[in-house]
Design a protein around this motif. Structure first.
Motif, PDB file in Angstrom:
ATOM      1  N   ASP A   5       0.973  -1.026  -0.036  1.00 18.92           N
ATOM      2  CA  ASP A   5       0.022  -0.027   0.164  1.00 18.92           C
ATOM      3  C   ASP A   5       0.952   1.280   0.137  1.00 18.92           C
ATOM      4  O   ASP A   5       1.602   1.374   0.945  1.00 18.92           O
ATOM      5  CB  ASP A   5      -0.863  -0.141   1.231  1.00 18.92           C
ATOM      6  CG  ASP A   5      -1.786   1.118   1.450  1.00 18.92           C
ATOM      7  OD1 ASP A   5      -1.821   2.116   0.620  1.00 18.92           O
ATOM      8  OD2 ASP A   5      -2.564   1.268   2.043  1.00 18.92           O
ATOM      9  N   VAL A 125      -6.512  10.097  -9.140  1.00 17.37           N
ATOM     10  CA  VAL A 125      -5.315   9.281  -9.257  1.00 17.37           C
ATOM     11  C   VAL A 125      -4.267  10.096 -10.184  1.00 17.37           C
ATOM     12  O   VAL A 125      -3.073  10.050 -10.023  1.00 17.37           O
ATOM     13  CB  VAL A 125      -5.829   7.680  -9.922  1.00 17.37           C
ATOM     14  CG1 VAL A 125      -4.405   7.153 -10.279  1.00 17.37           C
ATOM     15  CG2 VAL A 125      -6.679   6.897  -8.895  1.00 17.37           C
ATOM     16  N   LEU A 214      -1.155   0.943 -15.002  1.00 13.24           N
ATOM     17  CA  LEU A 214      -1.884   1.302 -13.735  1.00 13.24           C
ATOM     18  C   LEU A 214      -3.409   0.972 -14.010  1.00 13.24           C
ATOM     19  O   LEU A 214      -4.203   1.290 -15.215  1.00 13.24           O
ATOM     20  CB  LEU A 214      -2.109   2.662 -13.379  1.00 13.24           C
ATOM     21  CG  LEU A 214      -2.762   2.755 -11.958  1.00 13.24           C
ATOM     22  CD1 LEU A 214      -2.192   2.086 -10.706  1.00 13.24           C
ATOM     23  CD2 LEU A 214      -2.663   4.350 -11.465  1.00 13.24           C
ATOM     24  N   ILE A 216      -7.328   0.451 -12.411  1.00 15.53           N
ATOM     25  CA  ILE A 216      -8.207   1.151 -11.193  1.00 15.53           C
ATOM     26  C   ILE A 216      -9.269   0.089 -10.890  1.00 15.53           C
ATOM     27  O   ILE A 216      -9.903  -0.697 -11.575  1.00 15.53           O
ATOM     28  CB  ILE A 216      -8.968   2.511 -11.728  1.00 15.53           C
ATOM     29  CG1 ILE A 216      -8.217   3.371 -12.459  1.00 15.53           C
ATOM     30  CG2 ILE A 216      -9.759   2.986 -10.641  1.00 15.53           C
ATOM     31  CD1 ILE A 216      -7.245   4.127 -11.665  1.00 15.53           C
ATOM     32  N   LYS A 240       0.007  -2.387 -11.834  1.00 17.76           N
ATOM     33  CA  LYS A 240      -0.029  -2.055 -10.459  1.00 17.76           C
ATOM     34  C   LYS A 240      -1.689  -1.689 -10.476  1.00 17.76           C
ATOM     35  O   LYS A 240      -2.292  -1.401 -11.377  1.00 17.76           O
ATOM     36  CB  LYS A 240       0.396  -0.732  -9.673  1.00 17.76           C
ATOM     37  CG  LYS A 240       2.110  -1.126  -9.590  1.00 17.76           C
ATOM     38  CD  LYS A 240       3.005  -0.090  -9.084  1.00 17.76           C
ATOM     39  CE  LYS A 240       4.375  -0.253  -9.027  1.00 17.76           C
ATOM     40  NZ  LYS A 240       4.620  -1.374  -8.372  1.00 17.76           N
ATOM     41  N   CYS A 242      -5.035   0.504  -8.373  1.00 20.73           N
ATOM     42  CA  CYS A 242      -5.136   1.605  -7.512  1.00 20.73           C
ATOM     43  C   CYS A 242      -6.454   1.756  -7.047  1.00 20.73           C
ATOM     44  O   CYS A 242      -7.506   1.224  -7.728  1.00 20.73           O
ATOM     45  CB  CYS A 242      -4.808   2.821  -8.464  1.00 20.73           C
ATOM     46  SG  CYS A 242      -4.911   4.357  -7.396  1.00 20.73           S
ATOM     47  N   HIS A 243      -6.806   2.104  -5.801  1.00 20.65           N
ATOM     48  CA  HIS A 243      -8.272   2.182  -5.206  1.00 20.65           C
ATOM     49  C   HIS A 243      -8.151   3.661  -4.679  1.00 20.65           C
ATOM     50  O   HIS A 243      -7.346   4.180  -4.031  1.00 20.65           O
ATOM     51  CB  HIS A 243      -8.402   1.175  -4.247  1.00 20.65           C
ATOM     52  CG  HIS A 243      -9.921   1.295  -3.818  1.00 20.65           C
ATOM     53  ND1 HIS A 243     -10.735   0.885  -4.415  1.00 20.65           N
ATOM     54  CD2 HIS A 243     -10.142   1.624  -2.361  1.00 20.65           C
ATOM     55  CE1 HIS A 243     -12.049   1.026  -3.674  1.00 20.65           C
ATOM     56  NE2 HIS A 243     -11.552   1.474  -2.324  1.00 20.65           N
ATOM     57  N   VAL A 249      -5.601   7.724  -1.840  1.00 19.41           N
ATOM     58  CA  VAL A 249      -5.402   7.144  -3.254  1.00 19.41           C
ATOM     59  C   VAL A 249      -4.343   6.161  -2.708  1.00 19.41           C
ATOM     60  O   VAL A 249      -3.271   6.487  -2.066  1.00 19.41           O
ATOM     61  CB  VAL A 249      -4.708   8.028  -4.217  1.00 19.41           C
ATOM     62  CG1 VAL A 249      -4.445   7.238  -5.545  1.00 19.41           C
ATOM     63  CG2 VAL A 249      -5.677   9.104  -4.609  1.00 19.41           C
ATOM     64  N   SER A 250      -4.614   4.793  -2.898  1.00 23.53           N
ATOM     65  CA  SER A 250      -3.834   3.842  -2.668  1.00 23.53           C
ATOM     66  C   SER A 250      -3.596   2.846  -3.737  1.00 23.53           C
ATOM     67  O   SER A 250      -4.310   2.698  -4.558  1.00 23.53           O
ATOM     68  CB  SER A 250      -4.419   3.074  -1.456  1.00 23.53           C
ATOM     69  OG  SER A 250      -4.745   3.592  -0.484  1.00 23.53           O
ATOM     70  N   PHE A 251      -2.266   2.568  -3.410  1.00 26.43           N
ATOM     71  CA  PHE A 251      -1.707   1.557  -4.773  1.00 26.43           C
ATOM     72  C   PHE A 251      -1.284   0.074  -4.183  1.00 26.43           C
ATOM     73  O   PHE A 251      -0.862   0.187  -3.183  1.00 26.43           O
ATOM     74  CB  PHE A 251      -0.653   2.197  -5.524  1.00 26.43           C
ATOM     75  CG  PHE A 251      -0.871   3.569  -6.057  1.00 26.43           C
ATOM     76  CD1 PHE A 251      -0.844   4.777  -5.341  1.00 26.43           C
ATOM     77  CD2 PHE A 251      -1.193   3.691  -7.478  1.00 26.43           C
ATOM     78  CE1 PHE A 251      -1.115   5.883  -5.761  1.00 26.43           C
ATOM     79  CE2 PHE A 251      -1.398   4.958  -7.897  1.00 26.43           C
ATOM     80  CZ  PHE A 251      -1.251   6.238  -7.268  1.00 26.43           C
TER      81      PHE A 251
END
Length: 263
Positions: A5, A125, A214, A216, A240, A242-243, A249-251
């Motif tokens: 994260d 993002v 990336l 989503i 990766k 992302c949320h 914003v977390s990856f």
């Protein structure tokens, strides 16, 4: 499988230590809140094209255009997320077809109508990654394509017949940028952005492979089957997820781990 994260943006990332702090064209806000507008002496200008759901740049100022906007036949066009980002940092003024200044609120409304292939979380993002210094482009939308035209129904630059001709296109051309944007569906298993590390030698004509692609994640995390399919699809290029939740914003990414067999 484990996950990393990345959380919210950090000001002490190792890869940003060498950035030129005086280059304010790359300065922007941290993710998670809407900052006040900045004001600059050198401001670029663009005209919003409703048929494209993008802004056509008519006057460039600053260094940010090296890594922003797609180029078609010498013209630069900004996606909705790029347009909003530049307006928020005070680097761009956007006009409508009648040369009337569009407010930030009006551009937010264009984002919310769903015609641009973007939505609010996607913009957050994008802004977050740009805040960290990354170069970010829509996945599947080339930065520059020689001989590529853009389809438009009504937009034209005043007194520019050449611009009108470059914007004309047969509706059935599957390579048009407008179709690429409209056909792009952002789902849990569809890529959103190509992301590149900060690079002073970046060129739109030859960007090379992204540092990572990336995706989503709007609902549940991807399944193992989906992850393995993406591994086969992207090969050596990392990807990766992302949320975005409540402005945070977390990856995260996944890695295979083999546990030893216990006696």
């Amino acid at each position: 499988m484990g996950s990393d994260d990345w959380g919210s943006c950090s000001d002490n990332e190792d890869y940003l230590q060498d950035r030129n702090e005086d280059d304010d064209e790359e300065d922007c806000y941290s993710s998670g809140f809407l900052s006040k507008l900045q004001f600059r002496k050198d401001i670029s200008k663009a005209r919003w094209v409703d048929d494209l759901a993008m802004a056509e740049v008519v006057e460039k100022k600053g260094k940010m255009w090296v890594t922003m906007g797609i180029v078609r036949n010498g013209n630069t066009y900004c996606s909705i997320e790029e347009t909003l980002f530049l307006i928020e940092i005070g680097a761009l003024h956007v006009l409508d077809g009648n040369d009337i200044h569009l407010s930030l609120k009006e551009l937010y409304e264009k984002l919310s109508n769903g015609k641009s292939g973007c939505y609010w979380e996607l913009f957050e993002v994008y802004k977050h990654l740009r805040s960290l210094g990354y170069v970010v482009g829509r996945h599947g939308i080339p930065w520059s394509v020689k001989g590529q035209h853009i389809k438009s129904g009504t937009c034209s630059l005043e007194g520019s017949q050449e611009s009108n001709e470059m914007l004309e296109m047969e509706p059935k051309d599957e390579n048009s940028v407008i179709e690429l944007f409209n056909n792009m569906q952002i789902t849990d298993v569809s890529p959103a952005f190509n992301v590149y590390l900060p690079n002073s030698k970046f060129r739109k004509s030859s960007p090379g492979d992204p540092s990572f692609v990336l995706y989503i994640s709007r609902c549940s995390p991807p399944s193992r089957v989906e992850i393995e399919a993406l591994e086969r699809k992207h090969g050596a290029i990392p990807f990766k997820f992302c949320h975005v939740e409540n402005g945070r914003v977390s990856f995260f990414s996944f890695a295979k781990t083999e546990l030893p067999v216990l006696p």
